[in-house]
Motif scaffolding. Structure first.
Motif, PDB file in Angstrom:
ATOM      1  N   LYS A 423       0.904  -1.049  -0.043  1.00  0.00           N
ATOM      2  CA  LYS A 423       0.283  -0.141   0.366  1.00  0.00           C
ATOM      3  C   LYS A 423       1.154   1.442  -0.079  1.00  0.00           C
ATOM      4  O   LYS A 423       0.003   2.329  -0.287  1.00  0.00           O
ATOM      5  CB  LYS A 423      -0.657   0.335   0.916  1.00  0.00           C
ATOM      6  N   LEU A 424       2.349   1.071   0.255  1.00  0.00           N
ATOM      7  CA  LEU A 424       2.990   2.512   0.049  1.00  0.00           C
ATOM      8  C   LEU A 424       3.291   2.668  -1.009  1.00  0.00           C
ATOM      9  O   LEU A 424       3.132   2.475  -2.351  1.00  0.00           O
ATOM     10  CB  LEU A 424       4.982   1.676   0.771  1.00  0.00           C
ATOM     11  N   PRO A 425       3.247   4.194  -1.289  1.00  0.00           N
ATOM     12  CA  PRO A 425       3.840   5.199  -2.593  1.00  0.00           C
ATOM     13  C   PRO A 425       4.987   4.526  -3.167  1.00  0.00           C
ATOM     14  O   PRO A 425       6.000   4.330  -2.601  1.00  0.00           O
ATOM     15  CB  PRO A 425       3.690   6.307  -2.161  1.00  0.00           C
ATOM     16  N   GLY A 426       5.165   4.481  -4.202  1.00  0.00           N
ATOM     17  CA  GLY A 426       5.695   3.987  -5.313  1.00  0.00           C
ATOM     18  C   GLY A 426       6.144   2.757  -5.605  1.00  0.00           C
ATOM     19  O   GLY A 426       6.062   1.867  -5.032  1.00  0.00           O
ATOM     20  N   GLN A 427       7.027   2.559  -6.486  1.00  0.00           N
ATOM     21  CA  GLN A 427       7.551   1.533  -6.909  1.00  0.00           C
ATOM     22  C   GLN A 427       8.593   0.092  -6.138  1.00  0.00           C
ATOM     23  O   GLN A 427       9.051  -0.593  -6.012  1.00  0.00           O
ATOM     24  CB  GLN A 427       7.748   0.987  -8.853  1.00  0.00           C
ATOM     25  N   ARG A 428       9.987   1.516  -5.414  1.00  0.00           N
ATOM     26  CA  ARG A 428      10.501   1.189  -4.805  1.00  0.00           C
ATOM     27  C   ARG A 428      10.916   1.564  -3.812  1.00  0.00           C
ATOM     28  O   ARG A 428      10.249   2.523  -3.083  1.00  0.00           O
ATOM     29  CB  ARG A 428      11.663   2.472  -6.148  1.00  0.00           C
ATOM     30  N   VAL A 429      10.967   1.123  -2.420  1.00  0.00           N
ATOM     31  CA  VAL A 429      11.463   1.525  -0.900  1.00  0.00           C
ATOM     32  C   VAL A 429      12.524   1.201  -0.038  1.00  0.00           C
ATOM     33  O   VAL A 429      13.361   0.470  -0.979  1.00  0.00           O
ATOM     34  CB  VAL A 429      10.025   0.062  -0.594  1.00  0.00           C
ATOM     35  N   GLY A 430      13.030   2.668   0.413  1.00  0.00           N
ATOM     36  CA  GLY A 430      13.813   2.436   0.978  1.00  0.00           C
ATOM     37  C   GLY A 430      13.936   2.005   2.293  1.00  0.00           C
ATOM     38  O   GLY A 430      13.245   1.717   2.365  1.00  0.00           O
ATOM     39  N   VAL A 431      15.234   1.177   2.267  1.00  0.00           N
ATOM     40  CA  VAL A 431      16.010  -0.126   3.630  1.00  0.00           C
ATOM     41  C   VAL A 431      17.029   1.174   4.218  1.00  0.00           C
ATOM     42  O   VAL A 431      17.934   1.310   3.727  1.00  0.00           O
ATOM     43  CB  VAL A 431      15.794  -0.923   3.106  1.00  0.00           C
ATOM     44  N   LEU A 432      17.098   1.388   5.507  1.00  0.00           N
ATOM     45  CA  LEU A 432      18.015   2.025   6.184  1.00  0.00           C
ATOM     46  C   LEU A 432      17.831   0.939   7.540  1.00  0.00           C
ATOM     47  O   LEU A 432      17.296   1.972   8.467  1.00  0.00           O
ATOM     48  CB  LEU A 432      17.027   3.407   6.549  1.00  0.00           C
ATOM     49  N   LEU A 433      18.396   0.406   7.637  1.00  0.00           N
ATOM     50  CA  LEU A 433      18.963  -0.597   8.492  1.00  0.00           C
ATOM     51  C   LEU A 433      20.166  -0.968   8.570  1.00  0.00           C
ATOM     52  O   LEU A 433      20.525  -1.606   7.557  1.00  0.00           O
ATOM     53  CB  LEU A 433      17.490  -1.576   8.419  1.00  0.00           C
ATOM     54  N   PRO A 434      21.058  -2.263   9.669  1.00  0.00           N
ATOM     55  CA  PRO A 434      21.601  -2.262   9.599  1.00  0.00           C
ATOM     56  C   PRO A 434      21.443  -4.156  10.041  1.00  0.00           C
ATOM     57  O   PRO A 434      20.366  -4.283   9.612  1.00  0.00           O
ATOM     58  CB  PRO A 434      22.581  -1.858  10.904  1.00  0.00           C
ATOM     59  N   SER A 435      22.485  -4.555   9.297  1.00  0.00           N
ATOM     60  CA  SER A 435      22.611  -6.282   9.537  1.00  0.00           C
ATOM     61  C   SER A 435      21.622  -7.093  11.242  1.00  0.00           C
ATOM     62  O   SER A 435      21.827  -6.759  11.909  1.00  0.00           O
ATOM     63  CB  SER A 435      23.794  -6.726  10.119  1.00  0.00           C
ATOM     64  N   SER A 436      20.491  -7.142  10.202  1.00  0.00           N
ATOM     65  CA  SER A 436      19.598  -7.220  11.733  1.00  0.00           C
ATOM     66  C   SER A 436      18.525  -8.374  10.469  1.00  0.00           C
ATOM     67  O   SER A 436      17.713  -8.504   9.589  1.00  0.00           O
ATOM     68  CB  SER A 436      19.049  -6.511  12.054  1.00  0.00           C
ATOM     69  N   VAL A 437      17.949  -9.235  11.808  1.00  0.00           N
ATOM     70  CA  VAL A 437      16.613  -9.759  11.686  1.00  0.00           C
ATOM     71  C   VAL A 437      15.999  -8.988  10.592  1.00  0.00           C
ATOM     72  O   VAL A 437      14.701  -9.255   9.665  1.00  0.00           O
ATOM     73  CB  VAL A 437      15.982 -10.306  12.927  1.00  0.00           C
ATOM     74  N   ALA A 438      15.342  -7.947  11.424  1.00  0.00           N
ATOM     75  CA  ALA A 438      14.295  -7.125  11.293  1.00  0.00           C
ATOM     76  C   ALA A 438      14.718  -6.062   9.324  1.00  0.00           C
ATOM     77  O   ALA A 438      13.816  -6.512   8.569  1.00  0.00           O
ATOM     78  CB  ALA A 438      14.811  -5.331  12.049  1.00  0.00           C
ATOM     79  N   ALA A 439      16.203  -6.654   9.404  1.00  0.00           N
ATOM     80  CA  ALA A 439      16.153  -5.819   7.462  1.00  0.00           C
ATOM     81  C   ALA A 439      16.351  -6.877   6.571  1.00  0.00           C
ATOM     82  O   ALA A 439      15.490  -7.381   5.799  1.00  0.00           O
ATOM     83  CB  ALA A 439      17.678  -5.366   7.705  1.00  0.00           C
ATOM     84  N   MET A 440      15.960  -8.105   6.300  1.00  0.00           N
ATOM     85  CA  MET A 440      16.175  -9.128   5.891  1.00  0.00           C
ATOM     86  C   MET A 440      14.438  -9.247   6.381  1.00  0.00           C
ATOM     87  O   MET A 440      14.058  -9.498   4.607  1.00  0.00           O
ATOM     88  CB  MET A 440      17.156 -10.311   6.290  1.00  0.00           C
ATOM     89  N   ILE A 441      13.936  -9.307   6.687  1.00  0.00           N
ATOM     90  CA  ILE A 441      12.285  -9.098   6.976  1.00  0.00           C
ATOM     91  C   ILE A 441      11.652  -8.401   6.138  1.00  0.00           C
ATOM     92  O   ILE A 441      10.786  -8.424   4.946  1.00  0.00           O
ATOM     93  CB  ILE A 441      11.855  -9.202   8.217  1.00  0.00           C
ATOM     94  N   VAL A 442      12.353  -6.859   5.901  1.00  0.00           N
ATOM     95  CA  VAL A 442      11.980  -5.714   5.175  1.00  0.00           C
ATOM     96  C   VAL A 442      12.226  -6.291   3.836  1.00  0.00           C
ATOM     97  O   VAL A 442      11.274  -5.851   2.450  1.00  0.00           O
ATOM     98  CB  VAL A 442      12.373  -4.996   5.355  1.00  0.00           C
ATOM     99  N   VAL A 443      13.434  -6.614   3.474  1.00  0.00           N
ATOM    100  CA  VAL A 443      13.732  -6.933   1.932  1.00  0.00           C
ATOM    101  C   VAL A 443      13.114  -7.712   1.642  1.00  0.00           C
ATOM    102  O   VAL A 443      12.472  -7.472  -0.142  1.00  0.00           O
ATOM    103  CB  VAL A 443      15.847  -6.856   2.206  1.00  0.00           C
ATOM    104  N   LEU A 444      12.853  -8.623   1.845  1.00  0.00           N
ATOM    105  CA  LEU A 444      11.704  -9.725   1.283  1.00  0.00           C
ATOM    106  C   LEU A 444      10.894  -9.548   1.474  1.00  0.00           C
ATOM    107  O   LEU A 444       9.999  -9.772   0.406  1.00  0.00           O
ATOM    108  CB  LEU A 444      12.124 -11.475   2.370  1.00  0.00           C
ATOM    109  N   ALA A 445      10.009  -8.607   2.507  1.00  0.00           N
ATOM    110  CA  ALA A 445       8.318  -8.327   2.570  1.00  0.00           C
ATOM    111  C   ALA A 445       8.777  -7.430   1.309  1.00  0.00           C
ATOM    112  O   ALA A 445       7.672  -7.241   0.624  1.00  0.00           O
ATOM    113  CB  ALA A 445       8.024  -8.204   3.549  1.00  0.00           C
ATOM    114  N   CYS A 446       9.605  -6.837   0.899  1.00  0.00           N
ATOM    115  CA  CYS A 446       9.445  -5.588  -0.274  1.00  0.00           C
ATOM    116  C   CYS A 446       9.136  -6.362  -1.358  1.00  0.00           C
ATOM    117  O   CYS A 446       8.524  -5.957  -2.042  1.00  0.00           O
ATOM    118  CB  CYS A 446      11.159  -4.596  -0.653  1.00  0.00           C
ATOM    119  N   GLN A 447       9.967  -7.834  -1.936  1.00  0.00           N
ATOM    120  CA  GLN A 447      10.267  -8.175  -3.336  1.00  0.00           C
ATOM    121  C   GLN A 447       8.889  -9.339  -3.243  1.00  0.00           C
ATOM    122  O   GLN A 447       8.726  -9.199  -4.147  1.00  0.00           O
ATOM    123  CB  GLN A 447      11.453  -9.614  -2.711  1.00  0.00           C
TER     124      GLN A 447
END
Length: 767
Positions: A423-447
């Motif tokens: 539901k977020l605007p745009g086809q691309r989503v920025g990710v500002l996170l360090p090496s973490s579980v949260a970072a990889m959840i965000v990456v996979l969720a975007c994909q």
């Protein structure tokens, strides 16, 4: 409804505290109507308790909005109430300062100033922190000065809270995590059968400011007047007396007074501090205070005498880390010039913060040993769904913040976040996170949501970040309060206004959303691909956009496709055997291609346990984490490995089976260090670049290491003359050209054509 809830909360506090309110009614009667809102200014003797008692007392007479430090505002179980009383969250600068925090601070103060002008009332703590001694110390805090100087319509009321110094919620007995203290208090109430708690006498004294208090006077003078009023307890020694109250209704025994923290300033022997250290420290203080270096004395207090506030303190912490390689320094402890000198000279040190308790039961379950290869799948979400279906109840990943998640739990969280990201605007989503579980959840969720994650490097400065925003066109970026709170001096530029914090989503995602995601997570891979419209996704579509600096220093966008990344992982797994009982420790940031592909996605897609550590520069902590998580695999650049292995003991690294290094040539010094630890045979050197997903070459385990190794399967390398592009014979230096399925198709927005056509073949020019 809100009134009833406040009544219940008041009743709960009354079971432990007997509160006497003095002067509130009289003060309110003296305040003229229509002259703006009231700014209530309390002292701050404890965590949680005095803010609650003050707010509840004021709310009985007038509507008021408390200004609350953000970690408290977003605390689970508290956030809902904070929104109902329209609290204003304000950032803490105890850990670090950065542009995002400064922007949030400005917005919070602007909201208070605007509200006061319109007649709203606020509770604001001038000190900005809980007091650490019997005396309230405001020092150089600047928030109140800004509010008073920029309001034309505002009434000020002072509040002095006494009786809490000596409570477990005060700092008289040291510093304990708030959650632990609250749990301790709850257990005490149960032991006292709830209604039989010994009650602590608390006094809330309301007053108009002293006659000499002037809202437009100089900040330090203003703060000193408030300090004097807060600490005037009517006896010779300023500050609050330590008051002990028994914990048990069944015993008259008081808490052990010897456990109380006596915060006397350490005496630093200046003759033991080198002159160059003094010069550097005094130079930094001169920059912050605009006073000459010759004016500083070790006895000077940073807040009271030099007027430095929490922003300045966070800068000093960063200064100590960068110039003197000291870490784990609590900002609240650096109170005098002498202590600053002592820390810089390593004469004063502090114990590392305690690690979060993580349940490692699922992590320590050992699967049957077998070699791992990629499951079937053309795109990353398909591989992820297949892996989670196969290894559902097995531990997938962990870190100190998220704990240990199984593959099933990881899958459910990815789907939950994917439904939001769609539901977020745009086809691309920025990710500002360090090496973490949260970072990889965000990456996979975007994909999964068919959005492309854009990995943002926070270490390169505002100019780089602003260029990334223009190039990528992202409208939003996902980050975390917990990460930003510890991000020192980062210049985030225009990104500040695009950030969405993961902690905030807890209050947007409903129970229905979670149940829906849970049900979805039970579906087959084929069904999920159809549900998220991934079944027709082209393997050449971008799975991520990473950035690398160009020759002019401006970042170049590197879109890596699903095919690029999966081919690289598949080839690497063929030449470096990975087994089901291996444990990966990931320390590299995901904005780095090595961190994204090798450390981030590879273990999750192979079915391998991976633990994440956020800061690759903390060598000693990483060495401890290798031992703690029982890591057998770790990848990093030589610079990071040197820090880790210099700090490590043989016992800490005994579990390591493979240590893979790249990004720069491994120096002989590193080889000596690992040989000394007895893990020399584990070191593998490789070579790769962002545009190639990133691995190109790797030495093989069990074979003699030669340079950066041989090309991985399906990758072709050619060495050519840099001007004529003619192939060179073996053992001659030249320009490296490469082709293969892992090579990207071109820079974002076609910023530059990096390819060379030789005969019928197209090669990537690595430069």
């Amino acid at each position: 409804m809100h009134w009833l809830l406040l009544k219940l909360i008041s009743f709960g506090f009354s079971l432990r505290y007997r509160v006497r309110v003095v002067g509130l009614k009289e003060v309110l009667e003296k305040i003229p109507k229509g002259e703006g809102g009231i700014l209530f200014l309390p002292n701050h003797p404890s965590v949680l308790v005095d803010p609650s008692l003050v707010t509840l007392s004021v709310l009985k007479k007038v509507a008021v909005r408390p200004v609350v430090v953000d970690f408290m505002y977003y605390l689970p179980g508290v956030h809902w109430l904070m929104t109902k009383v329209r609290a204003v969250p304000i950032p803490s600068f105890g850990q670090a300062s950065n542009t995002h925090k400064l922007r949030r601070m400005d917005l919070a103060l602007e909201e208070v100033i605007s509200g006061l002008e319109k007649g709203s009332n606020f509770i604001f703590y001038p000190a900005g922190k809980v007091k650490l001694t019997a005396k309230e110390q405001i020092g150089g805090a600047s928030g109140l000065s800004k509010i008073l100087s920029e309001t034309t319509r505002c009434q000020v009321v002072l509040i002095r809270t006494t009786g809490l110094w000596g409570s477990r919620f005060s700092r008289a007995f040291g510093h304990e995590p708030m959650g632990k203290t609250v749990l301790w208090g709850f257990r005490r109430m149960l032991k006292n059968l709830i209604f039989f708690n010994p009650r602590r006498e608390v006094k809330l004294e309301f007053s108009l400011p002293p006659a000499e208090f002037n809202r437009h006077q100089e900040r330090r003078e203003q703060n000193q007047l408030l300090e004097n009023w807060y600490n005037d307890m009517g006896f010779d020694k300023p500050g609050e007396e330590l008051k002990l109250v028994r914990y048990s209704a069944w015993s008259k025994k008081l808490p052990d007074l010897s456990l109380a923290t006596h915060r006397e300033e350490e005496v630093v022997e200046l003759k033991s501090i080198p002159k160059w250290v003094k010069d550097k420290v005094y130079q930094e203080l001169s920059r912050l205070t605009e006073q000459p270096k010759s004016s500083f004395k070790p006895s000077m207090r940073l807040a009271q005498d030099l007027g430095l506030d929490s922003l300045d303190a966070s800068e000093l912490i960063l200064f100590l880390e960068e110039q003197f390689e000291v870490s784990e320094v609590p900002a609240e402890e650096i109170t005098t010039v002498g202590k600053l000198l002592g820390v810089a000279a390593h004469e004063i040190s502090y114990e590392p913060q305690e690690e979060a308790e993580v349940n490692l039961k699922a992590w320590n379950l050992e699967p049957k040993r077998r070699r791992l290869y990629l499951e079937k799948g053309k795109i990353i979400p398909e591989l992820f769904f297949n892996t989670t279906s196969q290894y559902g109840s097995q531990a997938a990943c962990g870190d100190d913040r998220s704990g240990v998640l199984t593959y099933s739990q990881m899958k459910m969280r990815v789907l939950l976040l994917a439904n939001y990201i769609k539901k977020l605007p745009g086809q691309r989503v920025g990710v500002l996170l360090p090496s973490s579980v949260a970072a990889m959840i965000v990456v996979l969720a975007c994909q999964v949501a068919r959005k492309t994650p854009v990995m943002i490097n926070w270490t390169v400065g505002q100019r780089h970040i602003d260029a990334v925003l223009v190039s990528s066109g992202i409208e939003v970026a996902l980050s975390s309060w917990a990460f930003l709170d510890r991000l020192p001096n980062a210049e985030l530029g225009g990104l500040v206004d695009k950030l969405i914090q993961l902690e905030d989503l807890r209050y947007e995602l409903t129970l229905f959303d979670k149940l829906k995601s849970l049900m979805l997570s039970k579906r087959s891979t084929k069904s999920l691909l159809r549900h998220y419209s991934l079944d027709d996704l082209n393997t050449n579509e971008a799975a991520v956009i990473l950035y690398t600096s160009g020759s002019e220093g401006m970042p170049k966008g590197v879109p890596l496709s699903h095919r690029n990344i999966l081919s690289d992982i598949h080839a690497a797994a063929q030449v470096a055997p990975i087994y089901s009982n291996d444990r990966f420790l990931s320390i590299l940031p995901p904005f780095h291609s090595f961190g994204f592909t090798v450390c981030g996605l590879t273990p999750l897609l192979l079915g391998l346990k991976v633990a994440y550590f956020a800061n690759p520069t903390e060598g000693a902590k990483i060495a401890h984490s290798i031992d703690r998580w029982g890591a057998t695999l770790i990848c990093a650049a030589p610079t990071f490995f040197k820090k880790i292995f210099r700090a490590a003991t043989k016992d800490q690294v005994k579990t390591l089976r493979l240590t893979v290094t790249g990004a720069e040539a491994a120096p002989p010094e590193l080889l000596e260090i690992v040989e000394g630890l007895g893990i020399g045979e584990t070191l593998l050197e490789g070579y790769g670049i962002t545009e190639c997903s990133p691995i190109l070459t790797l030495n093989r385990p069990g074979e003699e290491s030669k340079g950066v190794g041989k090309a991985i399967p399906h990758v072709d390398l050619m060495i050519v003359h840099p001007d004529s592009y003619k192939p060179l014979p073996t053992n001659e230096r030249g320009l490296i050209l490469v082709k293969g399925p892992n090579v990207f198709s071109g820079y974002l927005n076609r910023e530059k054509d990096p390819f060379i056509r030789l005969g019928d073949e197209t090669w990537y020019d690595t430069g």
